[in-house]
Design an enzyme around this catalytic site. Structure first.
Site, PDB file in Angstrom:
ATOM      1  N   LYS A  15      24.074 -43.128  10.061  1.00 19.76           N
ATOM      2  CA  LYS A  15      23.610 -43.733   8.801  1.00 19.76           C
ATOM      3  C   LYS A  15      24.343 -45.030   8.486  1.00 19.76           C
ATOM      4  O   LYS A  15      23.721 -46.022   8.144  1.00 19.76           O
ATOM      5  CB  LYS A  15      23.835 -42.780   7.614  1.00 19.76           C
ATOM      6  CG  LYS A  15      23.075 -41.494   7.640  1.00 19.76           C
ATOM      7  CD  LYS A  15      23.215 -40.750   6.322  1.00 19.76           C
ATOM      8  CE  LYS A  15      24.617 -40.351   5.952  1.00 19.76           C
ATOM      9  NZ  LYS A  15      25.238 -39.318   6.793  1.00 19.76           N
ATOM     10  N   ARG A  90      23.206 -36.754  -2.152  1.00 19.27           N
ATOM     11  CA  ARG A  90      23.644 -35.689  -1.250  1.00 19.27           C
ATOM     12  C   ARG A  90      23.344 -34.311  -1.810  1.00 19.27           C
ATOM     13  O   ARG A  90      23.601 -33.310  -1.141  1.00 19.27           O
ATOM     14  CB  ARG A  90      25.149 -35.816  -1.047  1.00 19.27           C
ATOM     15  CG  ARG A  90      25.557 -36.324   0.334  1.00 19.27           C
ATOM     16  CD  ARG A  90      27.063 -36.320   0.359  1.00 19.27           C
ATOM     17  NE  ARG A  90      27.672 -36.403   1.645  1.00 19.27           N
ATOM     18  CZ  ARG A  90      28.106 -37.536   2.192  1.00 19.27           C
ATOM     19  NH1 ARG A  90      27.862 -38.685   1.620  1.00 19.27           N
ATOM     20  NH2 ARG A  90      28.759 -37.497   3.325  1.00 19.27           N
ATOM     21  N   ARG A 127      34.678 -40.717  16.910  1.00 12.29           N
ATOM     22  CA  ARG A 127      34.570 -41.808  15.921  1.00 12.29           C
ATOM     23  C   ARG A 127      35.936 -42.352  15.507  1.00 12.29           C
ATOM     24  O   ARG A 127      36.863 -41.608  15.237  1.00 12.29           O
ATOM     25  CB  ARG A 127      33.824 -41.296  14.678  1.00 12.29           C
ATOM     26  CG  ARG A 127      33.763 -42.300  13.548  1.00 12.29           C
ATOM     27  CD  ARG A 127      32.623 -42.050  12.633  1.00 12.29           C
ATOM     28  NE  ARG A 127      32.860 -40.974  11.670  1.00 12.29           N
ATOM     29  CZ  ARG A 127      31.965 -40.640  10.742  1.00 12.29           C
ATOM     30  NH1 ARG A 127      30.809 -41.270  10.654  1.00 12.29           N
ATOM     31  NH2 ARG A 127      32.215 -39.659   9.907  1.00 12.29           N
ATOM     32  N   ARG A 155      39.178 -40.880  11.166  1.00 12.64           N
ATOM     33  CA  ARG A 155      39.047 -40.623   9.738  1.00 12.64           C
ATOM     34  C   ARG A 155      39.735 -39.304   9.406  1.00 12.64           C
ATOM     35  O   ARG A 155      39.650 -38.360  10.187  1.00 12.64           O
ATOM     36  CB  ARG A 155      37.558 -40.527   9.374  1.00 12.64           C
ATOM     37  CG  ARG A 155      37.043 -41.753   8.650  1.00 12.64           C
ATOM     38  CD  ARG A 155      35.568 -41.734   8.514  1.00 12.64           C
ATOM     39  NE  ARG A 155      35.077 -40.649   7.667  1.00 12.64           N
ATOM     40  CZ  ARG A 155      33.844 -40.619   7.152  1.00 12.64           C
ATOM     41  NH1 ARG A 155      33.018 -41.613   7.383  1.00 12.64           N
ATOM     42  NH2 ARG A 155      33.449 -39.616   6.425  1.00 12.64           N
ATOM     43  N   ARG A 166      32.047 -29.892   7.066  1.00 14.68           N
ATOM     44  CA  ARG A 166      31.161 -30.932   6.507  1.00 14.68           C
ATOM     45  C   ARG A 166      29.719 -30.675   6.930  1.00 14.68           C
ATOM     46  O   ARG A 166      28.792 -30.921   6.163  1.00 14.68           O
ATOM     47  CB  ARG A 166      31.622 -32.320   6.954  1.00 14.68           C
ATOM     48  CG  ARG A 166      32.876 -32.767   6.213  1.00 14.68           C
ATOM     49  CD  ARG A 166      33.501 -33.980   6.847  1.00 14.68           C
ATOM     50  NE  ARG A 166      32.648 -35.151   6.757  1.00 14.68           N
ATOM     51  CZ  ARG A 166      32.675 -36.161   7.630  1.00 14.68           C
ATOM     52  NH1 ARG A 166      33.484 -36.121   8.662  1.00 14.68           N
ATOM     53  NH2 ARG A 166      31.881 -37.172   7.473  1.00 14.68           N
TER      54      ARG A 166
HETATM   55  P1  AMP Z   1      30.718 -40.271   4.032  1.00 23.30           P
HETATM   56  O1  AMP Z   1      31.491 -41.481   4.422  1.00 23.30           O
HETATM   57  O2  AMP Z   1      29.344 -40.584   3.514  1.00 23.30           O
HETATM   58  O3  AMP Z   1      30.701 -39.221   5.117  1.00 23.30           O
HETATM   59  O4  AMP Z   1      31.490 -39.619   2.790  1.00 23.30           O
HETATM   60  C1  AMP Z   1      32.838 -39.171   2.916  1.00 23.30           C
HETATM   61  C2  AMP Z   1      33.150 -38.138   1.828  1.00 23.30           C
HETATM   62  O5  AMP Z   1      32.982 -38.756   0.532  1.00 23.30           O
HETATM   63  C3  AMP Z   1      32.223 -36.929   1.794  1.00 23.30           C
HETATM   64  O6  AMP Z   1      32.611 -35.918   2.732  1.00 23.30           O
HETATM   65  C4  AMP Z   1      32.394 -36.483   0.344  1.00 23.30           C
HETATM   66  O7  AMP Z   1      33.628 -35.839   0.144  1.00 23.30           O
HETATM   67  C5  AMP Z   1      32.447 -37.816  -0.398  1.00 23.30           C
HETATM   68  N1  AMP Z   1      31.091 -38.294  -0.806  1.00 23.30           N
HETATM   69  C6  AMP Z   1      30.448 -39.424  -0.371  1.00 23.30           C
HETATM   70  N2  AMP Z   1      29.241 -39.549  -0.963  1.00 23.30           N
HETATM   71  C7  AMP Z   1      29.103 -38.472  -1.777  1.00 23.30           C
HETATM   72  C8  AMP Z   1      28.064 -38.019  -2.638  1.00 23.30           C
HETATM   73  N3  AMP Z   1      26.907 -38.690  -2.775  1.00 23.30           N
HETATM   74  N4  AMP Z   1      28.264 -36.859  -3.316  1.00 23.30           N
HETATM   75  C9  AMP Z   1      29.425 -36.168  -3.201  1.00 23.30           C
HETATM   76  N5  AMP Z   1      30.437 -36.536  -2.395  1.00 23.30           N
HETATM   77  C10 AMP Z   1      30.295 -37.681  -1.685  1.00 23.30           C
END
Ligand code: AMP
Length: 222
Positions: A15, A90, A127, A155, A166
């Site tokens: 994404k 999400r 990653r 990360r 996750r």
């Molecule tokens: P990502 O980089 O999109 O994988 O997001 C990393 C982390 O940020 C996720 O595992 C969540 O803990 C938090 N996060 C990001 N976007 C959201 C969202 N829309 N709702 C809730 N938590 C989020």
């Protein structure tokens, strides 16, 4: 006509990379809620302090907080010609709130990037991001970030156990929003298990076609 795009897909589907490319090509901002939260953690804001534990555990930050962040971001004038949302919505409450925010702003194209789970696990294990500026590392960067020269790191939420968690959170909380959107005329599914450039062009075609086919609509089509 505004190009309003939501990217759906599990962690590791690509994404972020694809949102970045689409945003650059079409001159619209990429809004990544994960990046916004990581920035807040790095700069030590109140939001970052609150979100850090939840993120490190691979869980979701509360809907109200996330809806507030995105609602404010989408009020900025640079989103008038469109945007790409990466990582939001999400949950179903977040998707419902986004419909409210989008009233009167043209069609919302929703792209679901599909990748088999074993491929996701392999990708996430490999990653790397830049420990200084936070961008996703390109394959050709072997030692340092190609933008700022910072060291490449894993990360904190990409460890094997956290990744499994996750993916569970994704199936439980995020997958239902595919159902939420799938009946809409602007919903598209993309095969994400192809070389990145192939994904980029199929996404580009799908989004532009969906957006122009439904662009005369004044409001989000439900
Ligand atoms: P990502 O980089 O999109 O994988 O997001 C990393 C982390 O940020 C996720 O595992 C969540 O803990 C938090 N996060 C990001 N976007 C959201 C969202 N829309 N709702 C809730 N938590 C989020």
């Amino acid at each position: 006509m505004a190009l309003n795009v939501v990217m759906l897909g599990p962690p590791g589907a690509g994404k972020g990379t694809q949102a970045e490319r689409f945003a650059r090509t079409h001159g619209v901002p990429k809004i990544s809620t994960g990046d916004i939260l990581r920035d807040s953690v790095n700069t030590g804001t109140e939001l970052g302090r609150l979100a850090r534990k939840t993120m490190d555990a691979g869980e979701l930050v509360g809907d109200d907080v996330m809806i507030g962040i995105v609602g404010e971001r989408l009020e900025r004038p640079d989103t008038r010609a469109g945007f790409v949302l990466d990582g939001f919505p999400r949950t179903v409450p977040q998707a419902t709130a986004l419909d409210t925010i989008m009233k009167g702003r043209g069609p919302l194209v929703v792209v679901d990037i599909v990748v088999p789970e074993d491929v996701l696990l392999r990708r996430l294990a490999a990653r790397r991001i830049c420990g200084t500026c936070g961008v996703n590392a390109l394959i050709e960067w072997t030692a340092a970030c190609g933008i700022c020269g910072g060291a490449l790191v894993t990360r904190t939420d990409d460890g094997v156990e956290i990744v499994r968690g996750r993916l569970k959170v994704y199936h439980h909380s995020t997958r239902p929003i595919v159902e939420f959107y799938s009946g809409r005329p602007t919903f598209r599914v993309i095969d994400g298990n192809q070389p990145p450039d192939v994904v980029t062009s199929s996404m580009d075609r799908a989004i532009c076609e969906a957006s122009s086919a439904h662009g005369s609509t004044k409001e989000v089509r439900l």
